[in-house]
Design a protein around this motif. Structure first.
Motif: not given
Length: 405
Positions: A177-202
């Motif tokens: 909410p604080n970014l205004g992002w909803w259902d954003v696939d970071l894998g489609a935007c960052l070119p790191y393939g299977p070596r990319l992971t995404v997690d909540n900052e907390a």
């Protein structure tokens, strides 16, 4: 990197001869990363394997470029000195990246836990489309990876910390909410393939606290961090509690006054409306632009009554929200991280009063302040990649990583 207990089971590896060898490779690498340089005999004594078995494992890890021979160990004891082994100055690094509401940051950490390069940029990301934000982040990743490659290091992967809900085992930010992002696939935007992971900052901040935040690190705690929003994560017996969908820990959207002001999440009276950065600034009559956490800390230290009153109110709201978590989970500690660590002298008294009033257990959890401060999520992201290498070095070696482009 502070030593931490290794899991009893081999990280999901099968209980086969191959699986046990992979586990033993991990035990050796963990021991050297935590306490090295060490001789083979010292490693054998620490992990309970024979010296012959350790020598074979060390040879494999050396061939993979994960360990190096450092020459004869000067132990100071009687007997023939052994050859010391350690983590070399070259080898894999974990790349951690963070998308904040007002900044982007990237850091590279080696297997010893040393930060080898970092880059950051101030950016007002609130309401910006994901594509330009992630393009800018990828530029910082390239800057850091170019720097570490120049030192002979190899990026093993990229982990990104984001201030929002991330669907479990995916790259999808379901809601930020604080970014205004909803259902954003970071894998489609960052070119790191299977070596990319995404997690909540907390979550990543809590893992950083577990792995590198203290000695000894707590094994059961609630970690709370804040900037624009407020995040929390729960660690139980040394493991992150994620919940069925990966959304556990949304403390910032726990209602502390159900009829209170509307929140960006769609609810009312959420904790963020009373203890988030902008809420505290409003209560203190200050501007919400610039680097407000530093301003709040400076004003509070100088004795500004309005700022101190606002921080007392934020601490009370935090105490109300945390009391429910403490009653439900019975943690040993509550750890304040992120921006809250700078403001802790003025938050803790009212927070502790509310916990005392509202918790049922007379043995209340310890209230502690993280030494990592606002670097927690970024370091947690980088260390999560490092831990993946330490936990299964065979998978890293077999993967023949080409690094991050």
């Amino acid at each position: 990197m502070n030593p931490s207990p290794l899991p009893d089971a081999p990280w999901g590896l099968p209980h086969t001869q191959q699986g046990m060898r992979r586990r033993n490779l991990s035990l050796v690498l963990h021991a050297v990363a935590a306490e090295g340089p060490l001789s083979r005999a010292s490693v054998a004594g620490r992990i309970g394997l024979t010296r012959a078995a350790v020598s074979s494992l060390v040879d494999e890890l050396t061939h993979a470029g994960l360990l190096v021979e450092l020459g004869r160990e000067q132990s100071g004891t009687v007997g023939r000195p052994g050859s010391a082994i350690g983590i070399g100055d070259r080898g894999p690094v974990g790349i951690g990246a963070e998308v904040g509401v007002d900044h982007l940051s990237v850091a590279a950490v080696d297997l010893r836990g040393k930060v080898r390069a970092r880059a950051s940029a101030g950016a007002d990301n609130r309401g910006r489309p994901p594509e330009p934000v992630l393009k800018e982040l990828a530029g910082l990743v390239r800057e850091v990876t170019d720097a570490v490659r120049g030192e002979g290091l190899r990026p093993a992967g990229v982990a990104v910390a984001v201030p929002g809900l991330v669907a479990r085992d995916t790259h999808t930010v379901v809601r930020a909410p604080n970014l205004g992002w909803w259902d954003v696939d970071l894998g489609a935007c960052l070119p790191y393939g299977p070596r990319l992971t995404v997690d909540n900052e907390a979550n990543l901040g809590a893992l950083a606290e577990l792995w590198i935040g203290g000695d000894p690190a707590p094994r059961d705690f609630v970690h709370v961090s804040a900037e624009i929003g407020i995040g929390a994560a729960v660690v139980v017996d040394g493991r992150l509690l994620r919940g069925a969908h990966g959304y556990a820990g949304e403390l910032g959207h726990v209602p502390v006054r159900p009829e209170g002001p509307a929140c960006a999440c769609g609810g009312r009276g959420c904790l963020e409306q009373y203890a988030g950065e902008e809420a505290v600034l409003r209560a203190a009559g200050l501007s919400t632009t610039g680097r407000p956490i530093g301003l709040l800390a400076e004003r509070a230290a100088a004795g500004d009554r309005e700022v101190r009153r606002a921080l007392r109110g934020a601490g009370a709201a935090l105490g109300i929200a945390l009391a429910g978590a403490v009653n439900l989970l019975d943690p040993r500690a509550v750890v304040l991280g992120g921006a809250l660590s700078r403001l802790s002298p003025w938050l803790l008294p009212s927070l502790e009063r509310e916990l005392t009033r509202r918790t049922t257990d007379p043995a209340r959890p310890a209230l502690t302040v993280s030494r990592l401060g606002s670097d927690g999520p970024l370091l947690g992201a980088a260390h999560s990649v490092v831990r993946a290498v330490l936990d299964d070095p065979a998978a890293y070696a077999l993967g023949s990583p080409t690094g991050c482009q």
